[in-house]
Design a protein around this motif. Structure first.
Motif, PDB file in Angstrom:
ATOM      1  N   GLN A 340      -4.260  50.911 -46.954  1.00 18.27           N
ATOM      2  CA  GLN A 340      -5.056  50.118 -47.890  1.00 18.27           C
ATOM      3  C   GLN A 340      -4.576  48.675 -47.988  1.00 18.27           C
ATOM      4  OE1 GLN A 340      -6.425  52.185 -51.666  1.00 18.27           O
ATOM      5  NE2 GLN A 340      -4.916  53.705 -50.971  1.00 18.27           N
ATOM      6  N   LEU A 341      -3.274  48.455 -47.777  1.00 17.23           N
ATOM      7  CA  LEU A 341      -2.731  47.114 -47.974  1.00 17.23           C
ATOM      8  C   LEU A 341      -2.736  46.243 -46.723  1.00 17.23           C
ATOM      9  CD1 LEU A 341       0.310  47.807 -50.334  1.00 17.23           C
ATOM     10  CD2 LEU A 341      -1.952  46.913 -50.926  1.00 17.23           C
ATOM     11  N   ALA A 342      -2.659  46.876 -45.550  1.00 17.70           N
ATOM     12  CA  ALA A 342      -2.576  46.097 -44.318  1.00 17.70           C
ATOM     13  C   ALA A 342      -3.936  45.486 -43.989  1.00 17.70           C
ATOM     14  CB  ALA A 342      -2.099  46.977 -43.173  1.00 17.70           C
ATOM     15  N   ALA A 343      -3.964  44.171 -43.845  1.00 18.19           N
ATOM     16  CA  ALA A 343      -5.224  43.480 -43.568  1.00 18.19           C
ATOM     17  C   ALA A 343      -5.561  43.486 -42.085  1.00 18.19           C
ATOM     18  CB  ALA A 343      -5.146  42.043 -44.080  1.00 18.19           C
ATOM     19  N   ASP A 344      -4.545  43.573 -41.244  1.00 18.05           N
ATOM     20  CA  ASP A 344      -4.758  43.491 -39.798  1.00 18.05           C
ATOM     21  C   ASP A 344      -5.332  44.786 -39.246  1.00 18.05           C
ATOM     22  OD1 ASP A 344      -3.522  41.120 -40.211  1.00 18.05           O
ATOM     23  OD2 ASP A 344      -1.656  41.639 -39.199  1.00 18.05           O
ATOM     24  N   GLY A 372      -3.367  59.923 -44.175  1.00 15.33           N
ATOM     25  CA  GLY A 372      -3.548  58.910 -45.219  1.00 15.33           C
ATOM     26  C   GLY A 372      -3.904  57.553 -44.647  1.00 15.33           C
ATOM     27  N   PHE A 373      -3.217  57.183 -43.567  1.00 12.49           N
ATOM     28  CA  PHE A 373      -3.425  55.857 -42.992  1.00 12.49           C
ATOM     29  C   PHE A 373      -4.826  55.694 -42.412  1.00 12.49           C
ATOM     30  CE2 PHE A 373      -3.230  53.036 -39.278  1.00 12.49           C
ATOM     31  CZ  PHE A 373      -2.806  51.865 -39.881  1.00 12.49           C
ATOM     32  N   MET A 374      -5.316  56.725 -41.702  1.00  7.24           N
ATOM     33  CA  MET A 374      -6.593  56.595 -41.003  1.00  7.24           C
ATOM     34  C   MET A 374      -7.790  56.593 -41.948  1.00  7.24           C
ATOM     35  SD  MET A 374      -5.738  56.066 -37.932  1.00  7.24           S
ATOM     36  CE  MET A 374      -7.364  56.097 -37.187  1.00  7.24           C
ATOM     37  N   ARG A 375      -7.563  56.808 -43.230  1.00  7.74           N
ATOM     38  CA  ARG A 375      -8.683  56.720 -44.172  1.00  7.74           C
ATOM     39  C   ARG A 375      -9.197  55.286 -44.314  1.00  7.74           C
ATOM     40  NH1 ARG A 375      -5.960  60.932 -47.168  1.00  7.74           N
ATOM     41  NH2 ARG A 375      -7.072  62.862 -46.698  1.00  7.74           N
ATOM     42  N   ARG A 376      -8.433  54.345 -43.793  1.00  6.34           N
ATOM     43  CA  ARG A 376      -8.940  52.975 -43.782  1.00  6.34           C
ATOM     44  C   ARG A 376     -10.102  52.832 -42.817  1.00  6.34           C
ATOM     45  NH1 ARG A 376      -4.734  48.802 -41.979  1.00  6.34           N
ATOM     46  NH2 ARG A 376      -6.520  47.558 -41.388  1.00  6.34           N
ATOM     47  N   TYR A 377     -10.223  53.795 -41.886  1.00  4.61           N
ATOM     48  CA  TYR A 377     -11.305  53.759 -40.904  1.00  4.61           C
ATOM     49  C   TYR A 377     -12.380  54.811 -41.146  1.00  4.61           C
ATOM     50  CZ  TYR A 377      -7.761  51.078 -38.365  1.00  4.61           C
ATOM     51  OH  TYR A 377      -6.807  50.154 -38.003  1.00  4.61           O
ATOM     52  N   VAL A 412      11.334  59.144 -46.752  1.00  6.74           N
ATOM     53  CA  VAL A 412      10.325  58.973 -45.708  1.00  6.74           C
ATOM     54  C   VAL A 412       9.901  57.511 -45.728  1.00  6.74           C
ATOM     55  CG1 VAL A 412       8.032  59.617 -44.870  1.00  6.74           C
ATOM     56  CG2 VAL A 412       9.495  61.346 -45.951  1.00  6.74           C
ATOM     57  N   ARG A 413       9.933  56.863 -44.559  1.00  5.69           N
ATOM     58  CA  ARG A 413       9.574  55.450 -44.473  1.00  5.69           C
ATOM     59  C   ARG A 413       8.439  55.277 -43.457  1.00  5.69           C
ATOM     60  NH1 ARG A 413      12.099  50.842 -45.842  1.00  5.69           N
ATOM     61  NH2 ARG A 413      14.016  51.997 -46.313  1.00  5.69           N
ATOM     62  N   VAL A 414       7.465  54.447 -43.798  1.00  2.00           N
ATOM     63  CA  VAL A 414       6.344  54.142 -42.915  1.00  2.00           C
ATOM     64  C   VAL A 414       6.334  52.646 -42.665  1.00  2.00           C
ATOM     65  CG1 VAL A 414       3.844  54.249 -42.588  1.00  2.00           C
ATOM     66  CG2 VAL A 414       5.024  56.089 -43.814  1.00  2.00           C
ATOM     67  N   THR A 415       6.345  52.248 -41.393  1.00  2.00           N
ATOM     68  CA  THR A 415       6.408  50.833 -41.040  1.00  2.00           C
ATOM     69  C   THR A 415       5.275  50.482 -40.073  1.00  2.00           C
ATOM     70  OG1 THR A 415       8.817  50.878 -41.236  1.00  2.00           O
ATOM     71  CG2 THR A 415       7.855  49.002 -40.068  1.00  2.00           C
ATOM     72  N   VAL A 416       4.654  49.341 -40.320  1.00  2.89           N
ATOM     73  CA  VAL A 416       3.633  48.818 -39.415  1.00  2.89           C
ATOM     74  C   VAL A 416       3.978  47.368 -39.090  1.00  2.89           C
ATOM     75  CG1 VAL A 416       1.776  50.329 -40.222  1.00  2.89           C
ATOM     76  CG2 VAL A 416       2.150  48.139 -41.361  1.00  2.89           C
ATOM     77  N   ASN A 417       3.534  46.907 -37.935  1.00  2.00           N
ATOM     78  CA  ASN A 417       3.723  45.510 -37.551  1.00  2.00           C
ATOM     79  C   ASN A 417       2.430  44.753 -37.795  1.00  2.00           C
ATOM     80  OD1 ASN A 417       6.443  45.539 -36.665  1.00  2.00           O
ATOM     81  ND2 ASN A 417       5.805  46.562 -34.785  1.00  2.00           N
ATOM     82  N   THR A 418       2.502  43.718 -38.609  1.00  2.00           N
ATOM     83  CA  THR A 418       1.341  42.909 -38.935  1.00  2.00           C
ATOM     84  C   THR A 418       1.553  41.491 -38.421  1.00  2.00           C
ATOM     85  OG1 THR A 418       2.159  42.070 -41.069  1.00  2.00           O
ATOM     86  CG2 THR A 418       1.165  44.271 -41.055  1.00  2.00           C
TER      87      THR A 418
END
Length: 525
Positions: A340-344, A372-377, A412-418
């Motif tokens: 939800q927070l990542a704009a890229d 959870g993450f793919m609900r952005r799509y 548990v940590r989740v990391t993305v590159n923006t």
């Protein structure tokens, strides 16, 4: 109460297992595709054998379907990619008929070696053709094993007991496993050149289709005998007929065909050819075993979330499921928060676990993060289709397990590159059950991720909290919890607050215009 349809003939004990486990079950067999399509929408689970074809049209009509269980190994009758995209788990029972199929392969090998079917037919026709049938011994011969998985390993064990030599070709067979099995690992060309008998025990894939092609049949030793109790389509049947007619192949025995039921195979009537109508799993013991297993597996999934022998998601035993359930809930919320927070349009995601989480099965945790993450799509994502959708979008997924001890007993940590660099969120469990966010983009913040929330990045200045509270109060929005974190006094701060109702866009616009606000976003969990 979940509801399951058994649509193919199955041992009656399967239905009883469903009932005993608290699952409602209907046994309705022999339906046409249109009839099945009309009724499938009311069921959570579908138990099948080989007769029912689970096509795209059936899956589109199966609006409540969560799991398909195949009583047996082969799932050629299920559109697995489309089932995955629809979020439906597909299971099989790969071990229930392993011994039965392996024994059938050995039986066909003996039948070829001693020409038993033709000798039997002529004897019963009143002839006594004793001098017409000169067989071969299997003792001391080399058996070429194409596929050294569960069934292949049983065949190898039986062949070694018959004092045969076994040469195995399987890309997934490790040298250590080959030694353990007592077989020689070889490439395909070596196997073809050395084997006196060749038996196939591999699934039908793009890589294995026609693995015994005309070209490869020509590489075999003259006088080889070939057995296939695995899948139709592994052998070029026209090329095999030609090899039998020429005498290069001394005999062949097929239990499976490229097209089934086989009505007009080019091999029919060929001398030294034996065929059986897909009998590999046809023993009373195997039929009971696979029926019981599929009922237990579907019941586990529908009642506890346990996943066994799934073909399109990680396995999760009924014993593991309760322990992993809170971690998966935490992981799904962390994935949703990042999404939800990542704009890229992100192309990679990393899931790290440490402490108690590092001792668990990480695959379901990864699946929950992606869910959870793919609900952005997509708003129809679950643990089954999330990895499928991630691959479809080219998302690179990385899993990291840390042995180190951190500030929390589990993390548990989740990391993305923006475009702004790496961004990560981390969470833990309080009391081994309650999910809590504990870090957000490098800022410590403790919060429950529930319901409607408001996320704000702001400058840490006096009076800011009051201004936010006033703006929400004037809009009639009640605040549930207030959670704060900051990098340093007077520096960048993060505010996460829960609210009773969704925040309208005009109220969010007002918040964004408040002095000190850098970013603001409404969230939903």
């Amino acid at each position: 109460m979940p509801k399951v349809l058994i649509s193919d003939q199955m041992d009656p004990q399967a239905a009883q297992i469903f009932k005993d486990r608290g699952v409602e079950v209907d046994v309705i067999t022999g339906k046409t595709p249109e009839e099945l399509k009309a009724m499938i929408g009311q069921y959570d689970g579908l138990a099948i054998r080989s007769s029912t074809k689970v096509t795209k049209e059936i899956l589109d009509a199966a609006t409540n379907l969560k799991v398909i269980g195949r009583a047996g190994i082969g799932v050629d009758n299920v559109d697995i990619p489309y089932a995955s995209s629809k979020g439906v788990v597909v299971m099989n029972t790969p071990f229930g008929n392993s011994i039965t199929t392996a024994e059938h392969a050995i039986a066909l090998m003996f039948a070829l070696a001693r020409q038993l079917p033709e000798a039997n037919a002529q004897t019963q026709a009143g002839k006594w053709p004793k001098n017409d049938f000169m067989g071969v011994e299997v003792t001391g011969k080399t058996l070429g094993l194409i596929g050294a998985g569960n069934i292949g390993s049983i065949v190898a064990s039986r062949a070694l007991g018959l004092k045969m030599k076994v040469v195995a070709f399987d890309p997934f067979l490790t040298p250590e496993r080959a030694v353990e099995m007592g077989v020689e690992k070889a490439d395909l060309d070596t196997l073809l050149a050395r084997a006196d008998f060749i038996t196939l025990h591999t699934p039908l894939t793009d890589q294995t289709r026609n693995i015994l092609s005309r070209e490869n049949l020509a590489k075999t030793k003259k006088g080889v005998r070939i057995i296939n109790c695995a899948r139709g389509g592994l052998i070029d049947e026209v090329a095999l007929k030609d090899a039998l007619d020429s005498g290069h192949v001394a005999g062949a025995a097929l239990d499976v065909f490229a097209v089934e039921p086989a009505k007009d195979s080019p091999l029919f009537g060929t001398p030294n050819f034996i065929s059986t109508p897909h009998l590999g799993a046809s023993t009373s013991e195997a039929q009971v075993n696979v029926a019981l297993q599929v009922a237990e597996q579907l019941s586990d999934y529908l009642m506890t979330g346990g996943v066994t022998n799934a073909l399109n998601m990680p396995s999760l035993s009924a014993e593991e499921a309760p322990k992993l359930k809170p971690y998966m809930a935490l992981a799904e919320k962390l994935g949703s928060l990042v999404g939800q927070l990542a704009a890229d349009d992100l192309d990679n995601i990393a899931i790290e676990v440490e402490g108690a989480a590092a001792e668990l099965n990480i695959k379901p945790i990864t699946g929950a993060v992606l869910s959870g993450f793919m609900r952005r799509y997509s708003d129809t994502v679950n643990m089954v289709n999330a990895p499928y959708l991630a691959r479809e979008r080219g998302l690179d997924v990385r899993e990291v397990r840390h042995d180190r001890e951190g500030d929390y007993h589990t993390l548990v940590r989740v990391t993305v590159n923006t475009s702004q660099g790496a961004r990560s969120v981390a969470g833990t469990l309080f009391g081994n059950s309650a999910a809590r966010l504990v870090e957000m983009f490098g800022i410590g913040v403790e919060a429950e991720l529930e319901g409607h929330m408001l996320y704000i990045v702001n400058e840490d200045t006096p009076g800011f909290i009051g201004r936010v509270g006033t703006a929400l109060g004037e809009a009639g929005i009640n605040i549930g919890t207030f959670n704060l974190g900051r990098r340093s006094a007077g520096g960048e701060a993060v505010l996460l607050l829960s609210v009773d109702d969704a925040i309208p866009q005009n109220v969010l616009d007002t918040i964004c215009k408040l002095p000190g606000v850098k970013r603001a976003k409404a969230l939903k969990f």
